[in-house]
Design a protein around this motif. Structure first.
Motif, short mmCIF file in Angstrom:
data_model
loop_
_atom_site.label_atom_id
_atom_site.label_comp_id
_atom_site.label_asym_id
_atom_site.label_seq_id
_atom_site.Cartn_x
_atom_site.Cartn_y
_atom_site.Cartn_z
N HIS B 70 54.96 40.17 -17.72
CA HIS B 70 56.09 39.99 -16.80
C HIS B 70 57.29 40.83 -17.22
O HIS B 70 58.08 41.26 -16.38
N GLN B 534 41.97 21.30 -12.28
CA GLN B 534 41.51 20.05 -11.66
C GLN B 534 42.50 18.91 -11.90
O GLN B 534 42.75 18.09 -11.01
N ALA B 535 43.10 18.87 -13.08
CA ALA B 535 43.91 17.70 -13.44
C ALA B 535 45.29 17.70 -12.81
O ALA B 535 45.87 16.64 -12.58
N ASP B 536 45.85 18.88 -12.51
CA ASP B 536 47.22 18.87 -11.98
C ASP B 536 47.38 19.73 -10.74
O ASP B 536 48.51 19.90 -10.26
N ALA B 537 46.28 20.31 -10.23
CA ALA B 537 46.28 21.07 -8.97
C ALA B 537 47.09 22.36 -9.03
O ALA B 537 47.36 22.97 -8.01
N ARG B 538 47.45 22.79 -10.23
CA ARG B 538 48.23 24.02 -10.31
C ARG B 538 47.35 25.25 -10.14
O ARG B 538 46.30 25.38 -10.77
N PRO B 539 47.77 26.20 -9.31
CA PRO B 539 47.00 27.43 -9.15
C PRO B 539 47.22 28.37 -10.35
O PRO B 539 48.34 28.53 -10.82
N ARG B 608 38.53 19.24 -4.58
CA ARG B 608 39.34 18.82 -5.71
C ARG B 608 39.68 17.34 -5.64
O ARG B 608 39.63 16.63 -6.64
N GLN B 609 40.05 16.88 -4.45
CA GLN B 609 40.55 15.52 -4.33
C GLN B 609 39.46 14.47 -4.48
O GLN B 609 39.75 13.28 -4.58
N THR B 612 37.36 14.31 -10.52
CA THR B 612 38.31 14.26 -11.64
C THR B 612 37.64 14.93 -12.84
O THR B 612 36.43 15.21 -12.80
N TYR B 631 43.16 18.65 -20.75
CA TYR B 631 43.26 18.73 -19.29
C TYR B 631 43.26 20.17 -18.76
O TYR B 631 43.45 20.39 -17.58
N TRP B 632 43.08 21.14 -19.65
CA TRP B 632 43.30 22.52 -19.26
C TRP B 632 42.04 23.38 -19.23
O TRP B 632 42.11 24.59 -19.26
N TYR B 641 48.44 24.08 -2.41
CA TYR B 641 49.50 23.71 -1.48
C TYR B 641 50.38 24.90 -1.10
O TYR B 641 50.90 24.97 0.01
N HIS B 642 50.60 25.81 -2.05
CA HIS B 642 51.63 26.83 -1.83
C HIS B 642 51.13 28.27 -1.97
O HIS B 642 51.85 29.20 -1.67
#
Lengths: 747, 747
Positions: B70, B534-539, B608-609, B612, B631-632, B641-642
């Motif tokens: 970055h 899977q655990a936190d839905a983060r892309p 996903r939903q 778990t 969890y990673w 979502y975004h």
């Protein structure tokens, strides 16, 4: 002790009391704008764990406008989904009842994240240092002495205000005595707890369950004064009290916090959870049948914050203050275990903990003669669970900073500062109303059936959560009509009641806004979509072009500039903007760069590949003698190679043929929307609060040899013709070389 | 003078000679992997302007894998479009003939950018410092003494190699004498030019038009030795010569650069252009009718780099060396002015300039006993215009670093190091072939008509440019079959001829790769698409999970884990991976974390939903006594979502029902593709080059109290049952509190 000597920096433009997020935001603005500033904090230099740490998407947009948004984005934990857990209606066993996105899709290019406040303060400190040295706040630009340094362990002890000087722009009506504390004085006592033999920091000392220790510290300081801390007197033009819920500045002004507390007591644990709860990395609202609620906030570094309702609480006498000795991490986690049954939850590692009593209060005034201001917890306190406190505090100072900077620089009339209270006290009131509703919904037990009126209906809770989400994003903020927000209405119905419309004869109202940009709202922050730089085809989010540097912006959505009639409108506008009496000129002090007060940006809708910047009048791509044309002002709404098509015109609701013009405040809020070529309204708008630099009294910045952009065309032509002469002025000692050089020699 | 004392750091795992981009990349790998390392450079500490500065998208992917991508992305100028200018066929006047995207859309999440080499070196230096202190390269982890510092002004003077020790893993067969230079010795003389009275740096001293000054510096150093620089002797296990085109290391080894030069001379100017050329902020290839060519490379900070063909050149005798005194910035800009007519071009500000003669050479060997390696300009030189030099140099060291680190740590057989020469010498040969063709096309004049055979047909040029773009991206690299690239073929047809297949009995070939992941190719770098945690839905972009830390990765595309038969396959694989004799265990030294040598990642295709992490066998989400579940590691190919839907299965060509497994090298290249549950092939693949840690001689890291993950389930159950006991071990001195604590006490 006694080694701290009084500083000689005794006259400053701005004195900031408190170096939490609100104070640091203010100092950051001052550093960005080159304003002479001091910032003091009674606390020592230690950065404590814990504390509020949710960052709204609007806060991330603001960080990005100061060029450190990416640091927060990279380091933080991103929250994507909220899971609502409550007793299954049939079995009574805790179950996931619903999921909703944590940030409403599409409202921002950022989503809500969580990061330790200490890191956020670090980003500010790095930015303040870099900016203040570059702009030369407290010394010569580029010199390390120009740095605005946070002075820790410094306590203001007396405050005087000379009302006779209040309206004198150049005066220093504020006098404050500062006492330099010792390290011990500046470090608050903490409750002794430990994990693995190491001390665990708790936040009780900053919680509203603790008593105010400011006066204790002053008293302690007094007793040690002769042999310990030194005292100095500082005079300031402006002052910000960002000194927390027990604000000393607020007490000096005699302002009150109005509101009340509840009986609800909550505990907070920051732990690495040991659990089989499947949504522990999601944000969760967990309502148990009768043991209270837990909110789960997943954090960075494997941490999870748990907000845990403590059902067994001891309420002291009338003051509703809580006997904190009965609250320990053990009692808090035990509550969580009861609430989250049948799932198991525990921890090995505890990072921080605290407890608080829910209440909502807002200050009765935010401003004293538009000279002393209050921001953050000093004027609004509420429960931390909504993740609003730090955000709204920083946004207070974000609203105030550029206004003070522009007034200090003599660019803007002092009366514009009234909009701070009008805009932010309104927000504070909205915030505590929101928190009031939200906290009670959260602290209540779920309804057992439709006729259980004492319980909270989970459908109602979800609806409140979803509506709250828009509020909590910070994007919904809609500033009311004022001299800097050109829309109908007044501060009475759209602000906190303060009169902010200014001179009625100069008032401008964006009455065609709905027609010209039907998806934008005057008073809200400008939404961001991707557009392309005309000169190099690079995609930028519009907001990336709106850096927080104190400048106003006129964004000309020029429409289809390949159409002759539209091109003619653009050329006519260009002539007016370029004229000697243009607001671009009279708002800008002589000798300063053409975009230092008002920056002119444009975005057209013609095909990029059929257009060049030379299709725009020169004022849209100004000339600089050293740098040539400015390639970074003209943009286009077109397809990119790698990042799709931003469809900016469509997303803003702007007619791609006709276009429109938009005036944006230095904080990215929309001031005015009008016809693309309505120069007269723009000029009138700026006349409402900007100071004419041609006639400004005491203006000393006039530089004799400044060159007017209007002359640049001729100069350029001459430059290109005389290439040899041009370079000779630079490389005077190198020979011309063996190549034949065209054109005439010399300039 | 004389103040530099010999360091006592005289035995190192890795000695790096040269602190340019290749040497810094190597040091960065070592810092990341915790390898004892020194890096020396004969030059002083000054960072010079100019020099190569294009960054391919593959280079940005690599930077990102080291967590500073970055920084380059933010600071650099992004190049989006290439404009091809040549004489209009009818009028003969220069005109834009075509446009092509600078980076082929879709090949990477980054696009080609331009940034000053000094900034890139800064990113490396920051990363090396942070990493080496954290991992403990040259001292205790966390201690400042552990830092790998670049030692400037240090010149290697003698080299000895003990061949009898070459195959002893623990031996130090390399002995080098280092001389510490004075500041004057270490600063190369520069041609005196100036602008505005300030010295302008030129790059002639590093150009291939200048003679090698290494021997001069050694001689100078010798004459000053007694009173000046000190000398020390360093022994090393491995050494990298990243010391440029005049490489001292290469000379010690007696290796040759093979290839030739051309008569084409080009000048380079870094200026802020004063021009009316409309595409000056685009990358442009400009062919004039008969005055030569210009390439425009827009840079950061308003700068533009111009590569300008110098048509009037004086060629010295046989050596084709150029009399540099006739080249000045004036003669170079004059050439540009002739070529770019009728557009005008000039400058006020000149940042840097140089000139060079086009030629292509490649080293006849890159490795000496797999102990001493050469990288970067030391083994390949070519023209800078293609923007390849710095990229390929860094990628050489990127290929080498993790291999050396894993061998030094005793994880990997030494024979694997043969793949360095096999893979990178092949790339160097491809590079000079590419540059040979490309340079000649660029330096030739445009064809006047279809029958003008001496001219360059512009259609041919555009085709070459477009094809070259894929090569120039760095994404096309396809490493040949070897013990670490499980495909058919051999080093003879796919490498530089070095034998790299290893033990034929252990050879694995991904013969079903085309069927299982038909858009992936074994030997190429893993392309990146977004998947969700899977655990936190983060892309996350898949590549973001593939940080360069030296670990191998098995990525299990688990398919639809909600399907019972697929779930059974997954469970069976999980049992094998979790077994005591799993390669996850025998490759990992006792006491080290479960993912320190081979990390197991997964990505499933069920909704996903409805899933778990507990749907996955424990080995896919391992337990840690302090941190709980990991969890990673488990991901899913689903809608975010975004940020849209990454469609990873579709983009990789993987059947979402059946899945597949993929082994990735520590540098993100694909080693093997097979059936999702083909544990046996994976195990055989790793046996080909990994060392069994259970039987490894001299393994000292065995920690007595290490806990096997296989036991963790029971421990977890006990932990959750005995919550009070658990916390008591942590907060031993706090009382249990007034809350009833469930479960049994103690563990």
């Amino acid at each position: 002790m006694g080694s701290v000597q009084p500083l000689d920096n005794s006259n400053v433009d701005v004195l900031i009391v408190g170096a939490g997020p609100a104070g640091l935001m203010m100092a950051n603005w001052m550093s960005r704008c080159g304003v002479k500033t001091r910032i003091v904090d009674k606390r020592g230099t230690k950065i404590f764990n814990g504390q509020a740490d949710g960052l709204q998407c609007r806060t991330l947009e603001i960080f990005d406008s100061f060029s450190f948004g990416h640091r927060a984005w990279i380091e933080s934990n991103h929250m994507l989904e909220i899971c609502l857990w409550n007793p299954d209606p049939e079995t009574g066993v805790l179950a996931r009842g619903d999921r909703i996105p944590d940030t409403i899709p599409g409202i921002s290019r950022f989503q809500q994240v969580v990061l330790h406040q200490g890191r956020i303060e670090r980003f500010f400190l790095d930015a303040i240092k870099e900016n203040s040295v570059r702009t030369g706040c407290n010394g010569p630009a580029g010199d390390p002495s120009a740095e605005i340094k946070v002075e820790h362990g410094v306590l203001p002890t007396t405050f005087k205000f000379d009302e006779s000087l209040a309206e004198d722009d150049e005066a220093y009506p504020i006098t404050v005595e500062l006492r330099h504390l010792t390290e011990e004085e500046a470090t608050p006592p903490q409750k002794a707890t430990s994990a693995n033999g190491q001390g665990i920091q708790d936040g009780i000392f900053r919680s509203n369950l603790s008593v105010d220790d400011t006066m204790d510290m002053i008293r302690l300081s007094n007793t040690l004064a002769d042999k310990a801390g030194s005292i100095e007197t500082v005079k300031a033009k402006y002052m910000l009290g960002a000194d927390g819920a027990h604000s000393w500045v607020r007490q000096q002004l005699g302002f009150k916090l109005e509101g009340d507390s509840t009986d609800y007591i909550w505990g907070v644990l920051d732990v690495i959870p040991i659990t089989d709860f499947p949504d522990i990395r999601m944000r969760c609202a967990i309502h148990s049948e009768s043991s209270g609620s837990v909110m789960v906030i997943p954090r960075e570094n494997k941490l999870v914050r748990l907000y845990i309702q403590l059902t067994t609480t001891n309420v002291e006498g009338g003051g509703k203050k809580f006997d904190r000795s009965t609250i320990t991490p053990e009692t808090i986690i035990a509550s969580a275990q009861r609430i989250m049954r049948p799932y198991k939850i525990d921890y090995h590692y505890l990072d921080w903990w605290t407890a608080y009593q829910i209440g909502q209060r807002v200050g009765n005034s935010f401003s004293w003669h538009e000279r002393v201001f209050l921001a953050g917890d000093a004027v609004h306190t509420h429960s931390p669970k909504a993740g609003q406190g730090m955000n709204v505090s920083m946004q207070d100072a974000y609203n105030l900073g550029w206004k003070v900077a522009n007034v200090v620089k003599g660019l803007t009339k002092r009366s514009m500062l009234k909009t701070y209270q009008s805009e932010r006290r309104k927000i504070a009131q909205d915030l505590i109303d929101f928190d009031h509703r939200f906290s009670r919904l959260f602290s209540g037990r779920p309804a057992k059936s439709v006729i259980d009126e004492a319980g909270i209906d989970m459908k109602t809770f979800k609806d409140a959560f979803e509506k709250g989400n828009m509020f909590a994003s910070g994007i919904a903020v809609d500033y009311g009509a004022s001299m800097i927000v050109a829309k109908s209405g007044s501060g009475k119905d759209q602000g906190d009641g303060t009169e902010v419309l200014g001179d009625e004869n100069l008032r401008v109202i964006s009455d065609s806004a709905e027609k010209l940009a039907n998806k934008l709202e005057v008073g809200k922050r400008m939404p961001s979509f991707k557009i392309l730089n005309q000169a190099d085809a690079r995609p930028w989010h519009l907001q990336e072009l709106l850096k927080s540097n104190g400048t106003w912006r006129v964004v000309v959505f020029a429409g289809n500039v390949r159409d002759p009639s539209q091109k003619k409108r653009l050329d006519t506008l260009g002539e007016k903007l370029e004229a000697a009496d243009s607001f671009l000129k009279w708002c800008t002090p002589a000798g300063q760069k053409y975009d230092s007060v008002i920056e002119l940006l444009s975005c057209h809708s013609a095909p990029r590949q059929e257009t060049t910047i030379f299709d725009f009048p020169e004022v849209f791509r100004p000339w600089d003698d050293n740098d040539g044309w400015d390639y970074w002002k003209v943009h286009v709404d077109d397809q990119s190679y790698h990042e799709g098509h931003g469809q900016a015109y469509q997303n803003y609701g702007i007619d791609p043929q006709r276009g429109c013009s938009i005036i944006l405040r230095p904080d990215q809020y929309i001031s005015w929307i009008g016809e693309m070529d309505d120069y007269e309204s723009m000029d009138r708008f700026f006349k409402g609060f900007m100071i004419d630099q041609r006639t400004r009294q005491g203006a000393k910045e006039v530089v004799a040899n400044s060159k007017k952009p209007g002359n640049s065309k001729d100069m350029y032509a001459g430059t290109l013709a005389g290439t040899n002469g041009l370079r000779t002025t630079i490389n005077g000692d190198t020979k011309a070389g063996d190549a034949a050089v065209e054109g005439t020699a010399g300039m």
